[in-house]
Motif scaffolding. Sequence first.
Motif, mmCIF file in Angstrom:
data_model
loop_
_atom_site.group_PDB
_atom_site.id
_atom_site.type_symbol
_atom_site.label_atom_id
_atom_site.label_comp_id
_atom_site.label_asym_id
_atom_site.label_seq_id
_atom_site.Cartn_x
_atom_site.Cartn_y
_atom_site.Cartn_z
ATOM 1 N N PHE A 112 11.410 1.738 -0.581
ATOM 2 C CA PHE A 112 11.426 2.263 -1.899
ATOM 3 C C PHE A 112 10.099 1.141 -2.274
ATOM 4 C CE2 PHE A 112 12.606 2.267 -6.570
ATOM 5 C CZ PHE A 112 12.353 3.447 -6.728
ATOM 6 N N ALA A 113 10.321 0.566 -2.928
ATOM 7 C CA ALA A 113 9.712 -0.396 -3.552
ATOM 8 C C ALA A 113 8.207 -0.368 -2.708
ATOM 9 C CB ALA A 113 10.628 -2.101 -3.433
ATOM 10 N N GLU A 114 7.778 -0.107 -1.628
ATOM 11 C CA GLU A 114 6.587 -0.200 -1.155
ATOM 12 C C GLU A 114 5.822 1.429 -1.715
ATOM 13 O OE1 GLU A 114 2.737 -1.411 0.136
ATOM 14 O OE2 GLU A 114 4.916 -2.358 1.122
ATOM 15 N N ILE A 115 7.137 2.619 -1.372
ATOM 16 C CA ILE A 115 6.191 3.414 -1.412
ATOM 17 C C ILE A 115 5.875 3.903 -3.822
ATOM 18 C CG2 ILE A 115 6.734 5.321 -1.361
ATOM 19 C CD1 ILE A 115 7.713 5.378 1.160
ATOM 20 N N PHE A 116 7.208 4.053 -4.204
ATOM 21 C CA PHE A 116 6.994 4.293 -5.137
ATOM 22 C C PHE A 116 6.730 2.939 -5.689
ATOM 23 C CE2 PHE A 116 10.092 6.951 -4.058
ATOM 24 C CZ PHE A 116 9.595 8.095 -3.523
ATOM 25 N N ILE A 117 6.805 1.971 -6.068
ATOM 26 C CA ILE A 117 6.553 0.678 -7.127
ATOM 27 C C ILE A 117 4.956 0.780 -7.062
ATOM 28 C CG2 ILE A 117 6.614 -1.727 -8.144
ATOM 29 C CD1 ILE A 117 9.798 -0.368 -7.600
ATOM 30 N N ASN A 118 4.931 -0.424 -5.288
ATOM 31 C CA ASN A 118 4.168 -1.080 -5.208
ATOM 32 C C ASN A 118 2.221 -0.161 -4.939
ATOM 33 O OD1 ASN A 118 4.107 -3.741 -4.573
ATOM 34 N ND2 ASN A 118 3.747 -3.573 -2.470
ATOM 35 N N PRO A 161 0.761 8.577 -10.940
ATOM 36 C CA PRO A 161 1.420 9.172 -10.701
ATOM 37 C C PRO A 161 2.175 10.586 -10.097
ATOM 38 C CG PRO A 161 0.242 9.325 -13.382
ATOM 39 C CD PRO A 161 -0.078 9.145 -12.315
ATOM 40 N N SER A 162 0.887 11.038 -9.194
ATOM 41 C CA SER A 162 1.459 11.913 -8.829
ATOM 42 C C SER A 162 1.161 11.332 -7.366
ATOM 43 C CB SER A 162 0.035 13.503 -8.920
ATOM 44 O OG SER A 162 -1.251 12.829 -8.428
ATOM 45 N N PHE A 163 1.389 10.561 -6.804
ATOM 46 C CA PHE A 163 1.013 9.377 -5.367
ATOM 47 C C PHE A 163 0.078 10.116 -4.759
ATOM 48 C CE2 PHE A 163 4.810 7.685 -7.756
ATOM 49 C CZ PHE A 163 4.568 6.773 -7.809
ATOM 50 N N GLY A 164 -0.888 10.781 -5.219
ATOM 51 C CA GLY A 164 -1.879 11.525 -3.621
ATOM 52 C C GLY A 164 -2.155 10.933 -2.817
ATOM 53 N N PHE A 165 -2.235 9.873 -2.800
ATOM 54 C CA PHE A 165 -2.244 8.866 -1.863
ATOM 55 C C PHE A 165 -1.179 7.532 -1.434
ATOM 56 C CE2 PHE A 165 -3.978 4.952 0.290
ATOM 57 C CZ PHE A 165 -4.838 5.198 1.561
ATOM 58 N N THR A 166 -1.045 7.690 -0.593
ATOM 59 C CA THR A 166 0.616 6.793 0.082
ATOM 60 C C THR A 166 -0.427 5.712 0.863
ATOM 61 O OG1 THR A 166 2.130 8.221 -0.511
ATOM 62 C CG2 THR A 166 2.988 6.636 0.634
ATOM 63 N N ASN A 167 0.267 4.517 0.197
ATOM 64 C CA ASN A 167 -0.337 3.363 1.203
ATOM 65 C C ASN A 167 1.000 2.764 1.716
ATOM 66 O OD1 ASN A 167 -2.538 1.857 2.532
ATOM 67 N ND2 ASN A 167 -3.144 1.073 0.810
ATOM 68 N N LEU A 168 1.078 2.466 3.075
ATOM 69 C CA LEU A 168 1.811 1.788 3.462
ATOM 70 C C LEU A 168 1.734 0.393 3.771
ATOM 71 C CD1 LEU A 168 4.015 4.974 5.032
ATOM 72 C CD2 LEU A 168 4.440 3.696 3.337
ATOM 73 N N GLN A 169 1.861 -0.225 3.468
ATOM 74 C CA GLN A 169 1.849 -1.673 3.537
ATOM 75 C C GLN A 169 3.030 -3.422 4.689
ATOM 76 O OE1 GLN A 169 -1.695 -3.980 1.814
ATOM 77 N NE2 GLN A 169 -1.117 -1.431 0.439
ATOM 78 N N VAL A 170 2.661 -3.862 4.139
ATOM 79 C CA VAL A 170 3.375 -5.127 4.866
ATOM 80 C C VAL A 170 5.010 -4.872 4.291
ATOM 81 C CG1 VAL A 170 4.351 -7.140 5.349
ATOM 82 C CG2 VAL A 170 1.984 -6.632 5.353
ATOM 83 N N ILE A 171 5.309 -4.188 3.098
ATOM 84 C CA ILE A 171 6.909 -4.405 2.936
ATOM 85 C C ILE A 171 7.117 -3.530 2.942
ATOM 86 C CG2 ILE A 171 8.599 -3.981 0.755
ATOM 87 C CD1 ILE A 171 5.590 -5.644 -0.693
ATOM 88 N N TRP A 172 6.555 -2.452 3.014
ATOM 89 C CA TRP A 172 6.992 -0.842 4.282
ATOM 90 C C TRP A 172 7.459 -2.057 5.600
ATOM 91 C CZ3 TRP A 172 5.297 0.873 8.510
ATOM 92 C CH2 TRP A 172 5.381 2.162 8.995
ATOM 93 N N ALA A 173 7.143 -2.436 6.779
ATOM 94 C CA ALA A 173 7.037 -2.505 8.071
ATOM 95 C C ALA A 173 8.024 -3.764 8.025
ATOM 96 C CB ALA A 173 5.861 -3.242 8.073
ATOM 97 N N PHE A 174 8.399 -4.320 7.084
ATOM 98 C CA PHE A 174 9.799 -5.272 6.290
ATOM 99 C C PHE A 174 10.452 -4.513 6.447
ATOM 100 C CE2 PHE A 174 7.006 -9.217 5.360
ATOM 101 C CZ PHE A 174 7.597 -9.876 6.133
#
Length: 124
Positions: A33-39, A47-60
Motif C-alpha cells: 500500500f505504501a509503495e503504490i499510494f504513498i511513494n 493524484p490520478s496515479f497515471g503511472f505506478t512505479n513498483l520498486q523495492v518496498i513493493w518487493a519487500f
Amino acid sequence: MFLAGTSAFLYGQNKSKGQLSKFLITRGLWLIFAEIFINNFLWWFDPSFGFTNLQVIWAFGICMITLGIVIHFPKKIILLLGLLIVFGHNALDGIVKEGDSIGSLIWYFLHQMNGFSYTEGHFL
C-alpha cells in the motif's frame, strides 16, 4: 531480504506461527500500500496515479506475504524452496513472455522487467 527473514525469525521466537503469519502478511500488505499510494504520489505528484512505479518496498511486501505463508510449511520443504531459489536463480533468464495474457502479466511481476497499461491512461 536475508535480514528480513532473520528478523522475522527472531520476532517470532515468542509468538505462535499464526500470530507471526498474521503480522508478516499485514506488514507486507502495508508495504505494498505504501509503495503504490504513498511513494508513487511523492515521486510523481500525480493524484490520478497515471503511472505506478513498483520498486523495492513493493518487493519487500510481496516477500513478507510469501514468508507469512511459507512459515507453515514443513522445514524440509522450506529448505528445498531455499535451495531452489539460490541455485535456480538465473535458470529462467532466457524465458521471455509478451502480451496481455494473465500468464504474461504474472511473468512480468515475478521475473521480467516490463510494463503494461491496465486502463486508458494508467501504466504499471
